[in-house]
Design a protein around this motif. Structure first.
Motif, PDB file in Angstrom:
ATOM      1  N   LEU A  68       0.840  -1.197   0.000  1.00 61.90           N
ATOM      2  CA  LEU A  68       0.000   0.000   0.000  1.00 61.90           C
ATOM      3  C   LEU A  68       0.874   1.246   0.000  1.00 61.90           C
ATOM      4  N   TYR A  69       0.425   2.255  -0.723  1.00 61.65           N
ATOM      5  CA  TYR A  69       1.174   3.517  -0.760  1.00 61.65           C
ATOM      6  C   TYR A  69       0.686   4.428   0.366  1.00 61.65           C
ATOM      7  N   VAL A  70       1.615   4.997   1.093  1.00 63.55           N
ATOM      8  CA  VAL A  70       1.296   5.815   2.269  1.00 63.55           C
ATOM      9  C   VAL A  70       1.268   7.293   1.884  1.00 63.55           C
ATOM     10  N   ASP A  71       0.119   7.955   2.129  1.00 59.23           N
ATOM     11  CA  ASP A  71       0.019   9.387   1.811  1.00 59.23           C
ATOM     12  C   ASP A  71       0.719  10.263   2.831  1.00 59.23           C
ATOM     13  N   ARG A  72       0.547   9.901   4.106  1.00 62.89           N
ATOM     14  CA  ARG A  72       1.113  10.718   5.177  1.00 62.89           C
ATOM     15  C   ARG A  72       1.794   9.811   6.200  1.00 62.89           C
ATOM     16  N   HIS A  73       3.037  10.100   6.470  1.00 58.06           N
ATOM     17  CA  HIS A  73       3.774   9.360   7.495  1.00 58.06           C
ATOM     18  C   HIS A  73       4.061  10.334   8.628  1.00 58.06           C
ATOM     19  N   LEU A  74       3.464  10.079   9.784  1.00 60.31           N
ATOM     20  CA  LEU A  74       3.639  10.974  10.927  1.00 60.31           C
ATOM     21  C   LEU A  74       4.724  10.400  11.838  1.00 60.31           C
ATOM     22  N   LEU A  75       5.584  11.282  12.298  1.00 54.81           N
ATOM     23  CA  LEU A  75       6.737  10.853  13.098  1.00 54.81           C
ATOM     24  C   LEU A  75       6.753  11.616  14.419  1.00 54.81           C
ATOM     25  N   HIS A  76       7.307  10.976  15.451  1.00 54.32           N
ATOM     26  CA  HIS A  76       7.445  11.659  16.742  1.00 54.32           C
ATOM     27  C   HIS A  76       8.838  11.372  17.294  1.00 54.32           C
ATOM     28  N   ASP A  77       9.074  11.800  18.510  1.00 54.85           N
ATOM     29  CA  ASP A  77      10.431  11.726  19.053  1.00 54.85           C
ATOM     30  C   ASP A  77      10.816  10.343  19.589  1.00 54.85           C
ATOM     31  N   GLY A  78       9.983   9.342  19.289  1.00 52.53           N
ATOM     32  CA  GLY A  78      10.372   7.972  19.647  1.00 52.53           C
ATOM     33  C   GLY A  78      10.854   7.190  18.430  1.00 52.53           C
ATOM     34  N   THR A  79      11.078   7.888  17.331  1.00 52.72           N
ATOM     35  CA  THR A  79      11.313   7.217  16.050  1.00 52.72           C
ATOM     36  C   THR A  79      12.783   7.030  15.707  1.00 52.72           C
ATOM     37  N   ALA A  80      13.679   7.453  16.594  1.00 54.43           N
ATOM     38  CA  ALA A  80      15.115   7.414  16.288  1.00 54.43           C
ATOM     39  C   ALA A  80      15.611   6.052  15.769  1.00 54.43           C
ATOM     40  N   PRO A  81      15.210   4.916  16.369  1.00 52.20           N
ATOM     41  CA  PRO A  81      15.728   3.632  15.879  1.00 52.20           C
ATOM     42  C   PRO A  81      15.407   3.372  14.400  1.00 52.20           C
ATOM     43  N   VAL A 113       8.619   2.247   5.643  1.00 55.95           N
ATOM     44  CA  VAL A 113       7.873   3.352   5.023  1.00 55.95           C
ATOM     45  C   VAL A 113       8.822   4.514   4.706  1.00 55.95           C
ATOM     46  N   LEU A 114       9.766   4.775   5.579  1.00 57.73           N
ATOM     47  CA  LEU A 114      10.741   5.838   5.288  1.00 57.73           C
ATOM     48  C   LEU A 114      11.462   5.545   3.969  1.00 57.73           C
ATOM     49  N   ALA A 115      11.841   4.290   3.782  1.00 58.71           N
ATOM     50  CA  ALA A 115      12.654   3.929   2.619  1.00 58.71           C
ATOM     51  C   ALA A 115      11.833   3.755   1.345  1.00 58.71           C
ATOM     52  N   THR A 116      10.573   3.340   1.466  1.00 60.59           N
ATOM     53  CA  THR A 116       9.810   2.959   0.262  1.00 60.59           C
ATOM     54  C   THR A 116       8.493   3.724   0.108  1.00 60.59           C
ATOM     55  N   GLN A 117       8.069   4.438   1.147  1.00 60.52           N
ATOM     56  CA  GLN A 117       6.759   5.119   1.201  1.00 60.52           C
ATOM     57  C   GLN A 117       5.608   4.115   1.074  1.00 60.52           C
ATOM     58  N   CYS A 118       5.917   2.851   1.296  1.00 60.42           N
ATOM     59  CA  CYS A 118       4.914   1.789   1.157  1.00 60.42           C
ATOM     60  C   CYS A 118       4.963   0.845   2.356  1.00 60.42           C
ATOM     61  N   LEU A 119       3.900   0.057   2.477  1.00 57.43           N
ATOM     62  CA  LEU A 119       3.784  -0.880   3.585  1.00 57.43           C
ATOM     63  C   LEU A 119       3.013  -2.109   3.130  1.00 57.43           C
ATOM     64  N   TRP A 120       3.517  -3.289   3.519  1.00 60.85           N
ATOM     65  CA  TRP A 120       2.802  -4.536   3.226  1.00 60.85           C
ATOM     66  C   TRP A 120       1.731  -4.776   4.271  1.00 60.85           C
ATOM     67  N   GLN A 121       0.541  -5.097   3.814  1.00 60.59           N
ATOM     68  CA  GLN A 121      -0.556  -5.389   4.733  1.00 60.59           C
ATOM     69  C   GLN A 121      -1.427  -6.499   4.167  1.00 60.59           C
ATOM     70  N   ARG A 122      -1.926  -7.326   5.069  1.00 60.41           N
ATOM     71  CA  ARG A 122      -2.992  -8.257   4.684  1.00 60.41           C
ATOM     72  C   ARG A 122      -4.294  -7.532   4.946  1.00 60.41           C
ATOM     73  N   LYS A 123      -5.211  -7.618   4.001  1.00 61.63           N
ATOM     74  CA  LYS A 123      -6.442  -6.833   4.117  1.00 61.63           C
ATOM     75  C   LYS A 123      -7.242  -7.243   5.352  1.00 61.63           C
ATOM     76  N   PRO A 124      -7.498  -6.301   6.260  1.00 61.98           N
ATOM     77  CA  PRO A 124      -8.314  -6.633   7.433  1.00 61.98           C
ATOM     78  C   PRO A 124      -9.781  -6.806   7.041  1.00 61.98           C
ATOM     79  N   ARG A 125     -10.564  -7.321   7.945  1.00 60.45           N
ATOM     80  CA  ARG A 125     -11.997  -7.429   7.732  1.00 60.45           C
ATOM     81  C   ARG A 125     -12.666  -6.108   8.149  1.00 60.45           C
ATOM     82  N   ALA A 126     -13.888  -5.937   7.703  1.00 60.88           N
ATOM     83  CA  ALA A 126     -14.608  -4.690   7.987  1.00 60.88           C
ATOM     84  C   ALA A 126     -15.696  -4.933   9.031  1.00 60.88           C
ATOM     85  N   MET A 127     -15.752  -4.064  10.024  1.00 64.69           N
ATOM     86  CA  MET A 127     -16.785  -4.142  11.063  1.00 64.69           C
ATOM     87  C   MET A 127     -17.500  -2.794  11.116  1.00 64.69           C
ATOM     88  N   ARG A 128     -18.809  -2.827  11.237  1.00 60.51           N
ATOM     89  CA  ARG A 128     -19.529  -1.569  11.425  1.00 60.51           C
ATOM     90  C   ARG A 128     -20.144  -1.559  12.816  1.00 60.51           C
TER      91      ARG A 128
END
Lengths: 193, 462
Positions: free
Chosen positions: B24-37, B151-166
């Motif tokens: 999946l392509y990531v539109d916005r990647h939010l980072l905080h001060d715990g992200t150093a590693p 995500v930093l390196a590729t702007q993408c992420l592998w995911q298995r599609k979750p199920r939908a709950m309403r």
């Protein structure tokens, strides 16, 4: 990442449901660098309690953990996986896991193994009654072999399995698809202009 | 046919893997001060940040809330966490709302506030409360550190599609009942693993009636029900909230037109459906050490003797013991030592207004420490323009700087062993607010009521 080899070991029973990642690695250790001794911080605030199994002599050296339902729910902290791996664990067997922890485990050589609730309950009961009983987690064959030699098959994403067995990481694979990513970016760039 | 979640999922698919996972392509990647590693992992690979214009960062986890000066952080390890984010921003070229920036705050408050988080987007962050941003009609979820590096390196992420709950909330909330009570009630009903493997869409008239800030509170705690994400279909409330925000789309009308099409189709099929009556929800408070252990404020904590399942009985007993409560005890009237109002769950302007309405003309109970920690610097400024800080200070609350603070205490702000804390944050796990600390989760108005009475109090009877 090191290659995942079959693990034959005694198993520590963490019998409770909903053990959260704040228990596995308390937040005050989150700033430690990646190469710090996270294993020493594992379950830090539960250690020493009389009913907590981790430091009991009969389970020293265990490389397999048994957990209750929804093991490692809560925070996304990958440090919880580093702590379990750093302490020596290579597999956790539970009926279900917190989603993010399971993902983090696969990327760090800590295999999350989902088995039916009754199967895990029986393994926990056996570990408590007979701590020297060994389990074998065989990722190649996708099965856990219990102390009686009975095999319990488990499911795992084939790609994650291959990554673990061959010690390759996902990033290298994704980078090999750079062309598709660039094509996607060109397409959304056109749509947004 | 498709649900809102499927529509957003489909338009972010880059490629599929043989095992059924999707890149999946990531539109916005939010980072905080715990992200150093993650940046260390990136450098160890010799990789670069692929899309610096899609990454936004702000320090929130490690900064003490009694100062804005990095040099004043006494603990050198915490100081380094904040400093490393600044260095990484300079080196990799992404946007940073630093401590000297008027836009700094908790990452999940800042994203919506600046208009960075928008309907239809795929948003990720190395923090489980990323589900917050789903309130705008985005697909937003928390990821681990290795995934952050990916995500930093590729702007993408592998995911298995979750199920939908309403989850549909019929009817309307009663007086004194908020989105916080709604989500605690939902988690109590479906359990802390009730939505594992699912993306929740919150729907129904009681959700439609919520303000944007209340929807952010609702979606924030989706992870406490085990969900991958939580979301609300964008509507006029969403558009009115976003219009004029700094990062709102330039071509506004065209954007809104696209956002209107995001809602689940009328014939969309969900893998799971839950329907609840909002009118049945009371001001809700947790009594145990999991967010699912929530009851109406006028209720009684459970009696393990009445529990048939042995494992559950043992769990209840352990929680009562840790929380120093008796079986069948009333929550109302329970004395508290501290109050914490803030966090990505309840640190927005409407939350502070609700707390101030209770604090006005009253005094914090003797011997009790009560903190108000705004969710962001803009929230703090807006509250001060309305004079809310005066109300809090006059009542004896401490008025602090923006950050995560006592929600998880990574900045050193924790309670003392044995202390009982009324908190507006999201987790009451054992030791979450410090070793031996006992946390009761509740709404901002309820927390303010606990501050002025010194006890857990039903807001409806104050």
């Amino acid at each position: 990442m090191e290659r995942f080899r079959p693990v034959r070991s005694i198993a520590v029973p963490f019998a409770r449901d909903n053990i959260d990642t704040d228990q596995i690695l308390p937040a005050r250790f989150l700033h430690l660098p990646r190469d710090a001794d996270h294993g020493a911080c594992l379950f830090r605030d539960l250690r020493g309690a009389p009913d907590f199994p981790l430091d009991r002599p009969q389970w020293q050296g265990a490389r397999i953990a048994l957990g209750g339902r929804n093991f490692a729910c809560g925070s996304s902290r990958e440090n919880a996986v580093w702590a379990m791996h750093g302490h020596g664990f290579r597999a956790v067997i539970a009926p279900s896991f917190g989603d993010i922890f399971a993902q983090n485990g696969l990327k760090n050589g800590l295999l999350p193994v989902r088995l039916p609730e009754a199967t895990v309950a029986a393994m926990i009961a056996r570990a408590e009654a007979e701590p020297s009983a060994e389990l074998t987690v065989d990722l190649q064959a996708q099965q856990v072999i219990d102390a009686d030699g009975v095999a319990h098959p488990f499911e795992i994403d084939p790609f994650a399995r291959r990554c673990l067995l061959e010690g390759i990481d996902e990033l290298a694979f994704t980078l090999s698809h750079e062309e598709e990513i660039a094509a996607f970016e060109r397409r959304i760039g056109r749509e947004n202009s | 046919m498709p649900t809102m979640f499927e529509k957003i999922w489909n338009r972010h698919r880059v490629l599929e893997r043989e095992d059924g996972q999707t890149l999946l392509y990531v539109d916005r990647h939010l980072l905080h001060d715990g992200t150093a590693p993650a940046f260390e992992m990136l450098r160890a690979r010799g990789a670069k940040l692929r899309a610096p214009d899609r990454a936004f960062a702000t320090p929130d986890h490690y900064m003490p809330t009694d100062t804005r000066r990095v040099a004043e952080i006494a603990n050198p390890e915490l100081r380094e966490m904040v400093a490393s984010l600044t260095r990484n921003a300079a080196q990799e070229g992404f946007t940073l709302f630093g401590l000297d920036d008027a836009r700094q705050g908790i990452v999940h408050v800042v994203g919506p506030e600046q208009g960075i988080s928008q309907p239809g987007m795929l948003i990720v962050c190395g923090d489980s409360h990323t589900s917050t941003h789903g309130a705008l009609g985005a697909l937003a979820f928390g990821i681990g550190m290795t995934e952050v590096a990916h995500v930093l390196a590729t702007q993408c992420l592998w995911q298995r599609k979750p199920r939908a709950m309403r989850i549909t909330l019929e009817g309307r909330l009663g007086p004194g009942v908020t989105a916080k009570d709604m989500i605690l009630h939902i988690i109590a009903r479906i359990g802390t693993a009730g939505a594992t493997g699912h993306v929740i869409e919150y729907a129904g008239p009681a959700v439609r009636a919520l303000s944007m800030e209340a929807r952010l509170t609702l979606c924030n705690m989706s992870i406490e029900a085990g969900a991958r994400a939580g979301m609300v279909a964008p509507d006029e409330t969403t558009f009115a909230y976003l219009q004029g925000r700094p990062y709102a789309p330039a071509d506004w009308d065209r954007a809104v037109e696209g956002w209107r099409a995001l809602r689940s189709d009328d014939d969309a099929v969900f893998d799971a459906e839950v329907t609840l009556d909002a009118a049945e929800i009371a001001p809700t408070v947790t009594w145990g050490t999991s967010p699912q252990e929530a009851i109406a404020v006028d209720g009684l904590v459970p009696d393990p003797a009445a529990e048939p399942d042995a494992a559950r009985r043992a769990e209840l007993t352990a929680m009562l013991d840790y929380m120093a409560l008796h079986p069948g005890q009333a929550l109302e009237g329970l004395a508290v030592d501290r109050v914490f109002i803030g966090s990505c769950t309840n640190g927005r302007l409407e939350d502070l207004r609700a707390a101030a309405a209770i604090a006005q003309g009253r005094r914090v109970a003797d011997g009790l420490r009560a903190w108000v920690v705004p969710g962001s610097a803009p929230v703090k400024r807006a509250a001060e323009e309305e004079g809310l800080h005066r109300i809090f200070l006059d009542a004896g609350f401490e008025w602090r700087e923006a950050g995560c603070s006592m929600c998880l205490g990574t900045n050193g702000e924790i309670g003392a062993p044995g202390e009982r804390i009324a908190a507006t944050s999201n987790r009451n796990f054992r030791g979450r607010q410090g070793p031996g600390v006992r946390t009761h989760l509740m709404s901002p108005a309820m927390a303010a009521a606990a501050a002025v009475t010194g006890r857990i109090t039903d807001i409806r009877t104050l």
